[in-house]
Motif scaffolding. Structure first.
Motif, mmCIF file in Angstrom:
data_model
loop_
_atom_site.group_PDB
_atom_site.id
_atom_site.type_symbol
_atom_site.label_atom_id
_atom_site.label_comp_id
_atom_site.label_asym_id
_atom_site.label_seq_id
_atom_site.Cartn_x
_atom_site.Cartn_y
_atom_site.Cartn_z
ATOM 1 N N ALA A 58 40.317 56.605 40.961
ATOM 2 C CA ALA A 58 41.264 56.678 39.743
ATOM 3 C C ALA A 58 41.780 55.486 39.439
ATOM 4 N N ARG A 59 42.151 54.817 40.513
ATOM 5 C CA ARG A 59 42.771 53.352 40.214
ATOM 6 C C ARG A 59 41.968 52.341 39.474
ATOM 7 N N MET A 60 40.451 52.637 39.956
ATOM 8 C CA MET A 60 39.526 51.501 39.133
ATOM 9 C C MET A 60 39.276 52.037 37.810
ATOM 10 N N CYS A 61 39.297 53.323 37.735
ATOM 11 C CA CYS A 61 39.163 53.737 36.508
ATOM 12 C C CYS A 61 40.375 53.188 35.316
ATOM 13 N N VAL B 203 32.758 45.612 29.167
ATOM 14 C CA VAL B 203 33.986 45.034 28.737
ATOM 15 C C VAL B 203 34.978 44.932 29.990
ATOM 16 N N ALA B 204 34.780 45.891 31.060
ATOM 17 C CA ALA B 204 35.644 45.811 32.040
ATOM 18 C C ALA B 204 34.715 46.462 33.271
ATOM 19 N N GLU B 205 35.093 45.895 34.495
ATOM 20 C CA GLU B 205 34.435 46.384 35.692
ATOM 21 C C GLU B 205 35.135 46.430 37.201
ATOM 22 N N ARG B 206 34.892 47.374 37.781
ATOM 23 C CA ARG B 206 35.470 47.285 39.253
ATOM 24 C C ARG B 206 34.549 47.940 40.110
ATOM 25 N N HIS B 207 34.504 47.104 41.377
ATOM 26 C CA HIS B 207 33.304 47.520 42.399
ATOM 27 C C HIS B 207 33.979 47.270 43.652
ATOM 28 N N SER B 208 33.404 48.030 44.593
ATOM 29 C CA SER B 208 34.079 48.061 46.009
ATOM 30 C C SER B 208 33.446 47.062 47.114
ATOM 31 N N THR C 225 24.755 59.656 22.970
ATOM 32 C CA THR C 225 25.045 60.667 22.455
ATOM 33 C C THR C 225 26.647 60.395 21.802
ATOM 34 N N PHE C 226 27.390 59.710 22.811
ATOM 35 C CA PHE C 226 28.871 59.449 22.728
ATOM 36 C C PHE C 226 28.997 58.067 21.748
ATOM 37 N N GLY C 227 27.676 57.472 21.415
ATOM 38 C CA GLY C 227 27.951 56.132 20.628
ATOM 39 C C GLY C 227 28.483 54.804 21.309
ATOM 40 N N VAL C 228 28.380 54.849 22.768
ATOM 41 C CA VAL C 228 29.056 53.892 23.592
ATOM 42 C C VAL C 228 28.223 52.598 23.400
ATOM 43 N N ARG C 229 29.229 51.633 23.010
ATOM 44 C CA ARG C 229 28.778 50.026 22.877
ATOM 45 C C ARG C 229 29.652 49.401 23.866
ATOM 46 N N PRO D 136 37.458 50.391 26.513
ATOM 47 C CA PRO D 136 36.185 50.898 26.371
ATOM 48 C C PRO D 136 35.769 52.113 25.670
ATOM 49 N N ASP D 137 34.710 52.332 25.130
ATOM 50 C CA ASP D 137 34.209 53.831 24.718
ATOM 51 C C ASP D 137 34.299 54.714 25.685
ATOM 52 N N ALA D 138 33.691 54.394 26.748
ATOM 53 C CA ALA D 138 33.696 55.361 27.779
ATOM 54 C C ALA D 138 33.763 54.823 29.084
ATOM 55 N N ILE D 139 34.064 55.306 30.295
ATOM 56 C CA ILE D 139 34.088 54.957 31.721
ATOM 57 C C ILE D 139 33.072 55.529 32.431
ATOM 58 N N VAL D 140 32.297 54.726 33.062
ATOM 59 C CA VAL D 140 31.083 55.256 33.987
ATOM 60 C C VAL D 140 31.482 55.075 35.333
ATOM 61 N N ILE D 141 31.476 56.085 36.271
ATOM 62 C CA ILE D 141 31.686 56.336 37.561
ATOM 63 C C ILE D 141 30.019 56.340 38.132
#
Length: 246
Positions: A177-180, A155-160, A123-127, A188-193
């Protein structure tokens, strides 16, 4: 599944991991503006560890889902959702099979966290995706690979670097919030938690206003998917994120 008066409130059933302490209270808080016309009800199945091995995979066998769904079906829910993100590393087809089995078993419309997410990404057209999770590097890599197969580049990631499911809820909102914010630097087009046991819903809504892009939290988008299936007007939830205007 027994039928009920369709003029009554919308009843949503959610299946959630046994060690999850976030889904129920945060979903209730998000859904509160819709209550009592919409109510959410929960069932649990045993999930305690996330890894890429047979022992972890067996937690997601179909029979425990069906047993938990049978109990929620007694409440005559309109929609039934798997409120867990296992399909992101097991493969998206695992949720397609699960949802088909849930509907066949109970008669309720079925969806899942990952199916809801993928619908929103389209829906958001995320690539170009920014990915934030509590998972270990190998699980993270599998998720990234699965999204690459459907044309979405992380294009970018963070994990615990955690595998104990209970501990995912111990990642506090400031850390999320820091990771985001860090992955947002890649534009990015969007961030996913991505994890329904992370305390992300209210962080996500605030970060959207700060960063000016969709921040899609798992607890929120699972609720979104259920409300979409039930054709419920989500306008009262607009303060909780861009998704609720979609």
């Amino acid at each position: 599944m027994q039928t009920r008066d369709s003029s009554g409130p919308t009843l949503i059933g959610m299946l959630t991991p046994s060690s999850n302490t976030v889904v129920e209270p945060f979903t209730a808080a998000l859904a509160w503006p819709l209550f009592p016309q919409v109510s959410v009800h929960f069932g649990r199945l045993r999930v305690t560890r996330i890894a890429l091995d047979e022992g972890s995979d067996q937690q997601f066998a179909i029979e425990p889902f069906l047993a938990a769904a049978d109990l929620l079906a007694d409440a005559r829910v309109d929609v039934l959702a798997w409120n867990g993100t296992s399909a992101s590393w097991l493969g998206f087809d695992s949720d397609a099979r699960l949802c088909a089995a849930l509907t066949e078993r109970t008669g309720a419309r079925a969806t899942s966290a990952v199916q809801s997410l993928n619908r929103l990404l389209e829906t958001f057209g995320v690539r170009r995706l920014g990915l934030v999770t509590p998972y270990t590097p190998d699980v993270q890599a599998r998720i990234i690979a699965n999204y690459a197969e459907i044309g979405i580049e992380t294009v970018a990631e963070r994990h615990s670097n955690r595998s104990d499911n209970f501990s995912f809820a111990e990642v506090d909102e400031a850390e999320i919030a820091r990771m985001c914010r860090e992955v947002a630097e890649a534009r990015p087009d969007a961030i996913v938690i991505l994890c329904t046991n992370m305390r992300g819903p209210f962080v996500a809504a605030a970060l959207e206003r700060e960063l000016g892009l969709p921040v899609l939290d798992s607890v929120a988008f699972t609720l979104w998917g259920c409300l979409k299936e039930a054709e419920v007007d989500m306008a009262p939830l607009a303060d909780f994120g861009m998704m609720f205007a979609k």
